[in-house]
Design an enzyme around this catalytic site. Structure first.
Site, PDB file in Angstrom:
ATOM      1  N   LYS A 158      87.209  54.912  54.795  1.00  0.00           N
ATOM      2  CA  LYS A 158      86.756  54.426  55.882  1.00  0.00           C
ATOM      3  C   LYS A 158      87.476  53.138  56.223  1.00  0.00           C
ATOM      4  O   LYS A 158      88.044  52.429  55.433  1.00  0.00           O
ATOM      5  CB  LYS A 158      85.180  54.112  55.387  1.00  0.00           C
ATOM      6  N   ALA A 163      77.982  55.614  66.510  1.00  0.00           N
ATOM      7  CA  ALA A 163      78.304  54.302  66.890  1.00  0.00           C
ATOM      8  C   ALA A 163      78.248  53.373  65.729  1.00  0.00           C
ATOM      9  O   ALA A 163      77.222  52.553  65.819  1.00  0.00           O
ATOM     10  CB  ALA A 163      77.873  53.811  68.185  1.00  0.00           C
ATOM     11  N   ILE A 164      78.820  53.548  64.681  1.00  0.00           N
ATOM     12  CA  ILE A 164      78.574  52.907  63.323  1.00  0.00           C
ATOM     13  C   ILE A 164      78.914  51.458  63.452  1.00  0.00           C
ATOM     14  O   ILE A 164      78.408  50.363  63.197  1.00  0.00           O
ATOM     15  CB  ILE A 164      79.286  53.579  62.081  1.00  0.00           C
ATOM     16  N   ASN A 211      92.500  53.415  56.236  1.00  0.00           N
ATOM     17  CA  ASN A 211      92.443  53.070  57.634  1.00  0.00           C
ATOM     18  C   ASN A 211      92.129  51.783  57.834  1.00  0.00           C
ATOM     19  O   ASN A 211      91.284  51.041  57.451  1.00  0.00           O
ATOM     20  CB  ASN A 211      91.204  54.229  57.950  1.00  0.00           C
ATOM     21  N   CYS A 265      88.958  53.272  67.845  1.00  0.00           N
ATOM     22  CA  CYS A 265      87.662  53.239  67.556  1.00  0.00           C
ATOM     23  C   CYS A 265      86.887  52.965  68.757  1.00  0.00           C
ATOM     24  O   CYS A 265      87.093  51.783  69.343  1.00  0.00           O
ATOM     25  CB  CYS A 265      87.059  52.379  66.356  1.00  0.00           C
ATOM     26  N   LYS A 304      96.512  56.663  64.643  1.00  0.00           N
ATOM     27  CA  LYS A 304      95.451  57.502  64.926  1.00  0.00           C
ATOM     28  C   LYS A 304      95.215  57.227  66.515  1.00  0.00           C
ATOM     29  O   LYS A 304      94.866  56.326  66.742  1.00  0.00           O
ATOM     30  CB  LYS A 304      94.064  57.049  64.093  1.00  0.00           C
ATOM     31  N   GLY A 326      86.453  68.198  64.574  1.00  0.00           N
ATOM     32  CA  GLY A 326      85.661  69.507  64.770  1.00  0.00           C
ATOM     33  C   GLY A 326      85.995  70.630  63.585  1.00  0.00           C
ATOM     34  O   GLY A 326      85.502  71.686  63.744  1.00  0.00           O
TER      35      GLY A 326
END
Lengths: 251, 302
Positions: free
Chosen positions: B44, B69-70, B98, B129, B164, B243
């Site tokens: 995370k 939307a953490i 990350n 993000c 990313k 996905g």
């Protein structure tokens, strides 16, 4: 743990409110009041957290109640007796069961927050605790489990529109209508929990919280609740869903 | 059947890793299976200081996916290095950290902090993000900013850096080329697509942050298309994501040009999904006449 639970019986107990008795030996043996099952519903990405309303290890059953509020619960309501549900759980921590010296407990439930309190009330009365239940519903057609609670202790039903029982909110019940209370336990919508916490702020209480969940096991951080103003938090799925009333900040 | 893949800084025994943000720091999933079977793990996101994240609700289900939307909630890089990295290191799998930040300077500092452990194999630079007000996607949607932050992080670390990428851009190839030029060792793609869901009864967005990142099978065709396009214009390897639910999806990502894959949202529905995909992948490769993972990479590009 991941388990398969077979639907043993199913009935509608109130408007859009379904009770299912599910069969699984392991789950029935370890489930404690306040824990939830994270149910997979066919065709849905996320599981649905549903609290455990009862468990009977002698016949290997657990009972759940849910309200049809969206596509997932609507689909779940179409499952038939004999169908099997893929479940993670029992997840979370249950209500701490009061010790024998605390012998008068208030149970305050609102709507679909009532089910976990039934299993709790059963366990408390089995251990000799006296319970008084105040159960709030929107209106007459939403009322369920009144008779079940009456078998366990004094039960007061309140409806918001006054179509059944007392009128208003669970927190409107007068002091005179209630016995002296040592502790309270509550589950229901957030505004109700806030009012309950405020009204009985001088006695210890436990709240069971709900929130939209992702993983349901503590990994995704979707269902957190602040514990202070300095970034402290608890995860509802993993650290809860039951918290002591002082432990969490209800926004 | 060889599932092994070699990427900069990463010797993967298989190409399957849990995606950042969908696996925490592995603790919860380690109750379900032995994490040592994984090809790698992506932690995370880490920021310099601890972050609480966004108000709740933070997630909503969609057709074939979910919005989240953490808001990069995490205990801060020092705590992650002290407690989470050693836990994951006990499984002897490559750890990818990350890293996120509100400023280029914060990205640089977080990257530098990971120099203090020898248990992290690579960095994944989170410039995509969509759920934080500052940083994140603002670096991921502007090629100039993406290049700047990549250069800064490369300067601050000896570890290989996988950038990313955000799919919320008009020109994904331009973004990929910009970060390759800035020294990226690899790409991770794709992050989530910004979306919204409105609750009918309350007439308000379901997610407290209003918008959230869309993930799950709903975005897989977009991921496949973007990897397919980017693969033809860069020479650095791609970790593909978006996905993935089954081993067949993994093969599709390999064919599009990914060298390894990350599995995200599927973990929430099925905590065993990475294990099941690892077990199924050899059979799927064989079924489509491949004798190794490496052989399938980019084979779908026509």
């Amino acid at each position: 743990m991941q388990q398969l639970l077979k639907i043993k019986s199913k009935q509608t107990v109130a408007l859009d409110t379904v009770e299912m008795v599910l069969e699984n030996k392991a789950v029935s043996q370890i489930a404690v009041p306040g824990q939830f099952l994270h149910l997979h519903v066919d065709g849905h990405m996320l599981r649905r957290p549903i609290s455990i309303a009862d468990a009977d290890p002698s016949v290997h059953t657990v009972t759940i109640l849910f309200k049809i509020l969206g596509e997932g619960t609507r689909k779940l309501s179409t499952y038939q007796i004999g169908d099997v549900i893929d479940v993670l759980g029992p997840n979370g921590n249950g209500f701490p069961l009061v010790n024998a010296t605390k012998n008068s407990v208030l149970i305050v439930g609102g709507g679909i927050g009532v089910p976990p309190l039934y299993y709790l009330a059963k366990k408390l009365t089995e251990s000799g605790v006296t319970i008084t239940a105040v159960l709030g519903f929107q209106s007459k057609e939403h009322v369920f489990y009144e008779g079940e609670f009456e078998e366990l202790g004094k039960t007061i039903v309140v409806t918001n529109d006054g179509s059944y029982g007392e009128t208003g909110f669970v927190t409107n019940i007068s002091k005179e209508a209630l016995p002296s209370i040592d502790e309270y336990y509550s589950c229901g919508p957030l505004p109700m929990l806030q009012a309950v916490k405020e009204r009985w702020n001088n006695i210890p209480g436990y709240l069971s919280l709900e929130e939209r969940m992702g993983c349901g096991i503590g990994a995704c951080f979707a269902c957190v609740i602040p514990t202070d103003d300095h970034g402290g938090y608890k995860k509802i799925c993993q650290d809860g869903p039951v918290f002591s009333a002082e432990e969490v900040q209800l926004k | 059947m060889s599932l092994a893949v070699e990427l900069p800084g990463l010797s993967l025994k298989n190409p399957i890793m849990p995606a950042s943000g969908c696996f925490g720091f592995g603790r919860e999933y380690s109750d379900f299976y032995d994490l040592s079977i994984l090809g790698a793990v992506i932690m995370k996101a880490a920021t310099m200081e601890s972050r609480f994240g966004n108000p709740t609700p933070r997630v909503a289900e969609t057709s074939a996916g979910m919005l989240n939307a953490i808001g990069l909630q995490n205990p801060g890089v020092k705590k992650i290095i002290a407690t989470e990295v050693p836990f994951l290191a006990s499984f002897s799998i490559p750890i990818i950290a990350n890293i996120a930040g509100s400023t280029i300077e914060e990205y640089r500092q977080v990257a530098k902090a990971f120099q203090h452990t020898d248990q992290v194999a690579a960095l994944e630079l989170n410039i995509s993000c969509p759920n934080v007000k500052e940083g994140g996607i603002q670096f991921g949607t502007d090629p100039f900013m993406a290049q700047k932050v990549t250069e800064a992080v490369k300067e601050a670390t000896n570890l290989p850096v996988y950038v990313k990428l955000s799919p919320n851009v008009a020109d994904i190839v331009g973004m990929a080329k910009a970060v390759e030029k800035a020294g990226a060792d690899g790409l991770s793609m794709i992050n989530t697509l910004t979306g919204m869901q409105i609750h009918l009864a309350t007439r308000k967005p379901v997610i407290a942050n209003k918008t959230g990142g869309l993930s799950g099978p709903a975005i897989k065709p977009i991921a496949i298309r973007m990897i397919y396009e980017v693969k033809q214009h860069v020479s650095i390897p791609i970790i593909g994501m978006g996905g993935i639910m089954h081993a067949e999806d993994v093969l599709e990502f390999l064919l599009a040009g990914a060298s390894a894959v990350a599995v995200g949202t599927a973990n929430f529905q099925n905590p065993y999904v990475c294990k099941e995909i690892i077990e199924q992948l050899p059979h799927t490769l064989m079924q489509y006449s491949f004798s190794s993972v490496k052989e399938a990479i980019g084979k779908g590009i026509v």
